[in-house]
Write a protein that holds these residues in place. Sequence first.
Motif, PDB file in Angstrom:
ATOM      1  N   CYS A   1       0.810  -1.208   0.000  1.00 37.68           N
ATOM      2  CA  CYS A   1       0.000   0.000   0.000  1.00 37.68           C
ATOM      3  C   CYS A   1       0.843   1.258   0.000  1.00 37.68           C
ATOM      4  CB  CYS A   1      -0.930   0.013   1.225  1.00 37.68           C
ATOM      5  SG  CYS A   1      -2.139  -1.302   1.189  1.00 37.68           S
ATOM      6  N   VAL A   2       1.988   1.272   0.683  1.00 38.49           N
ATOM      7  CA  VAL A   2       2.849   2.441   0.727  1.00 38.49           C
ATOM      8  C   VAL A   2       4.058   2.161  -0.140  1.00 38.49           C
ATOM      9  CG1 VAL A   2       4.240   3.940   2.172  1.00 38.49           C
ATOM     10  CG2 VAL A   2       2.080   3.058   3.027  1.00 38.49           C
ATOM     11  N   ASN A   3       4.321   3.050  -1.080  1.00 43.84           N
ATOM     12  CA  ASN A   3       5.395   2.831  -2.022  1.00 43.84           C
ATOM     13  C   ASN A   3       6.435   3.924  -1.868  1.00 43.84           C
ATOM     14  OD1 ASN A   3       6.979   2.086  -4.161  1.00 43.84           O
ATOM     15  ND2 ASN A   3       5.602   2.928  -5.728  1.00 43.84           N
ATOM     16  N   PHE A   4       7.676   3.556  -1.588  1.00 47.49           N
ATOM     17  CA  PHE A   4       8.755   4.518  -1.482  1.00 47.49           C
ATOM     18  C   PHE A   4       9.774   4.255  -2.582  1.00 47.49           C
ATOM     19  CE2 PHE A   4       7.768   6.650   2.354  1.00 47.49           C
ATOM     20  CZ  PHE A   4       6.998   5.755   3.060  1.00 47.49           C
ATOM     21  N   MET A   5      10.357   5.337  -3.104  1.00 45.97           N
ATOM     22  CA  MET A   5      11.390   5.216  -4.108  1.00 45.97           C
ATOM     23  C   MET A   5      12.740   5.143  -3.429  1.00 45.97           C
ATOM     24  SD  MET A   5      10.044   8.263  -6.542  1.00 45.97           S
ATOM     25  CE  MET A   5      10.084   9.372  -5.133  1.00 45.97           C
ATOM     26  N   ASP A   6      13.749   4.706  -4.175  1.00 44.93           N
ATOM     27  CA  ASP A   6      15.116   4.802  -3.694  1.00 44.93           C
ATOM     28  C   ASP A   6      15.480   6.252  -3.568  1.00 44.93           C
ATOM     29  OD1 ASP A   6      16.084   2.033  -5.793  1.00 44.93           O
ATOM     30  OD2 ASP A   6      15.378   2.053  -3.700  1.00 44.93           O
ATOM     31  N   ASP A   7      16.412   6.581  -2.660  1.00 43.72           N
ATOM     32  CA  ASP A   7      16.773   7.971  -2.416  1.00 43.72           C
ATOM     33  C   ASP A   7      17.200   8.686  -3.688  1.00 43.72           C
ATOM     34  OD1 ASP A   7      16.212   7.681   0.218  1.00 43.72           O
ATOM     35  OD2 ASP A   7      18.286   7.321   0.839  1.00 43.72           O
ATOM     36  N   GLU A   8      17.949   7.986  -4.564  1.00 43.47           N
ATOM     37  CA  GLU A   8      18.436   8.651  -5.751  1.00 43.47           C
ATOM     38  C   GLU A   8      17.330   8.928  -6.756  1.00 43.47           C
ATOM     39  OE1 GLU A   8      19.330   5.734  -4.647  1.00 43.47           O
ATOM     40  OE2 GLU A   8      19.368   4.181  -6.209  1.00 43.47           O
ATOM     41  N   GLU A   9      16.168   8.296  -6.580  1.00 43.83           N
ATOM     42  CA  GLU A   9      15.061   8.505  -7.503  1.00 43.83           C
ATOM     43  C   GLU A   9      14.121   9.590  -7.020  1.00 43.83           C
ATOM     44  OE1 GLU A   9      13.228   4.752  -7.736  1.00 43.83           O
ATOM     45  OE2 GLU A   9      14.668   3.915  -9.152  1.00 43.83           O
TER      46      GLU A   9
ATOM     47  N   SER B   1      11.405  13.384   0.531  1.00 46.19           N
ATOM     48  CA  SER B   1      11.407  12.344   1.546  1.00 46.19           C
ATOM     49  C   SER B   1      11.455  10.948   0.936  1.00 46.19           C
ATOM     50  CB  SER B   1      10.141  12.451   2.398  1.00 46.19           C
ATOM     51  OG  SER B   1       9.008  12.191   1.603  1.00 46.19           O
ATOM     52  N   GLY B   2      11.097  10.824  -0.349  1.00 51.53           N
ATOM     53  CA  GLY B   2      11.034   9.520  -0.982  1.00 51.53           C
ATOM     54  C   GLY B   2       9.626   8.948  -0.987  1.00 51.53           C
ATOM     55  N   PHE B   3       8.672   9.675  -0.466  1.00 58.16           N
ATOM     56  CA  PHE B   3       7.287   9.207  -0.432  1.00 58.16           C
ATOM     57  C   PHE B   3       6.669   9.341  -1.818  1.00 58.16           C
ATOM     58  CE2 PHE B   3       2.777  10.533   0.183  1.00 58.16           C
ATOM     59  CZ  PHE B   3       2.294   9.324   0.621  1.00 58.16           C
ATOM     60  N   LYS B   4       5.992   8.321  -2.272  1.00 54.24           N
ATOM     61  CA  LYS B   4       5.330   8.341  -3.576  1.00 54.24           C
ATOM     62  C   LYS B   4       3.838   8.109  -3.387  1.00 54.24           C
ATOM     63  CE  LYS B   4       5.355   6.273  -8.190  1.00 54.24           C
ATOM     64  NZ  LYS B   4       5.943   5.222  -9.051  1.00 54.24           N
TER      65      LYS B   4
ATOM     66  N   GLY C   1      -2.716  14.570   2.724  1.00 49.73           N
ATOM     67  CA  GLY C   1      -3.718  13.707   3.323  1.00 49.73           C
ATOM     68  C   GLY C   1      -3.323  12.247   3.238  1.00 49.73           C
ATOM     69  N   LEU C   2      -2.791  11.844   2.095  1.00 50.25           N
ATOM     70  CA  LEU C   2      -2.351  10.459   1.920  1.00 50.25           C
ATOM     71  C   LEU C   2      -1.137  10.141   2.777  1.00 50.25           C
ATOM     72  CD1 LEU C   2      -2.811  10.151  -1.942  1.00 50.25           C
ATOM     73  CD2 LEU C   2      -4.161   8.995  -0.184  1.00 50.25           C
ATOM     74  N   PHE C   3      -0.208  11.084   2.856  1.00 53.55           N
ATOM     75  CA  PHE C   3       1.001  10.866   3.645  1.00 53.55           C
ATOM     76  C   PHE C   3       0.672  10.628   5.116  1.00 53.55           C
ATOM     77  CE2 PHE C   3       4.548  12.406   6.234  1.00 53.55           C
ATOM     78  CZ  PHE C   3       5.610  11.700   5.693  1.00 53.55           C
TER      79      PHE C   3
END
Length: 229
Positions: A19-27, A38-41, A63-65
């Motif tokens: 449900c929660v998707n984070f990217m790599d820091d470099e992305e 923050s890397g939050f997608k 709101g999603l975060f």
Amino acid sequence: MLKKNICINKIRSRLLGDCVNFMDDEEAEVGASGQVESGFKPREDLIEIIMTLGFSRNAAIKGLFYTGNFNAELAAGWLFENQDKNLDGPLEDDLEGSEDDSDIEYMGSGDFYKMVFVVNCQLEMGVGKIAAQVAHAALNLHRKLLSNQQTYGQMLLSWEQYGETKIVLKGENSAQLADLAAVAAASEVPYYIVEDAGKTQIAPGSTTVLGIMGKVEAVDQITGKLKLL
């Protein structure tokens, strides 16, 4: 005490499955895409739903975060309850200075609760009448939960700490409300049915509103197919 603030480092270590998707820091980038440093997608499908309610893209992302990035209704409820905040500013502004705050906690998806009200639209009640009937449902359902704090105390605490999410939905008729109440009872989800005294607009004993409260997942199993009023 439960806290509303969220530390991104804590979120990284407690992902909500798919449900929660984070990217790599470099992305991670800041831009029109809505991805933040923050890397939050945020989920684009949920952003679109929230924006139809009149909120900006930045507000939808916030709101999603703050509610786990898995439910548009929950995010919208958080936004309605926090309109005194700067909702239209970028999310990264909220996160400044929070990364080293070790006591900031994040709630997992299983700890989110909401109160949902299903209105009997067949009665064609006026706006004021609907508001009054929903208020009856909210007050009486809340009293019902307060009367049994051993069972519902933690649920009320979590609900109150995270914005007291309340959603109003369209119901077809009294039969549908009764069916939904039966499902709630079978699922052991607290509910309350309002039957009007008949002093204005509608006949005495009319079923006007069904109120339900529980974990987001449990309530969605009952009312997830209904549309917002």
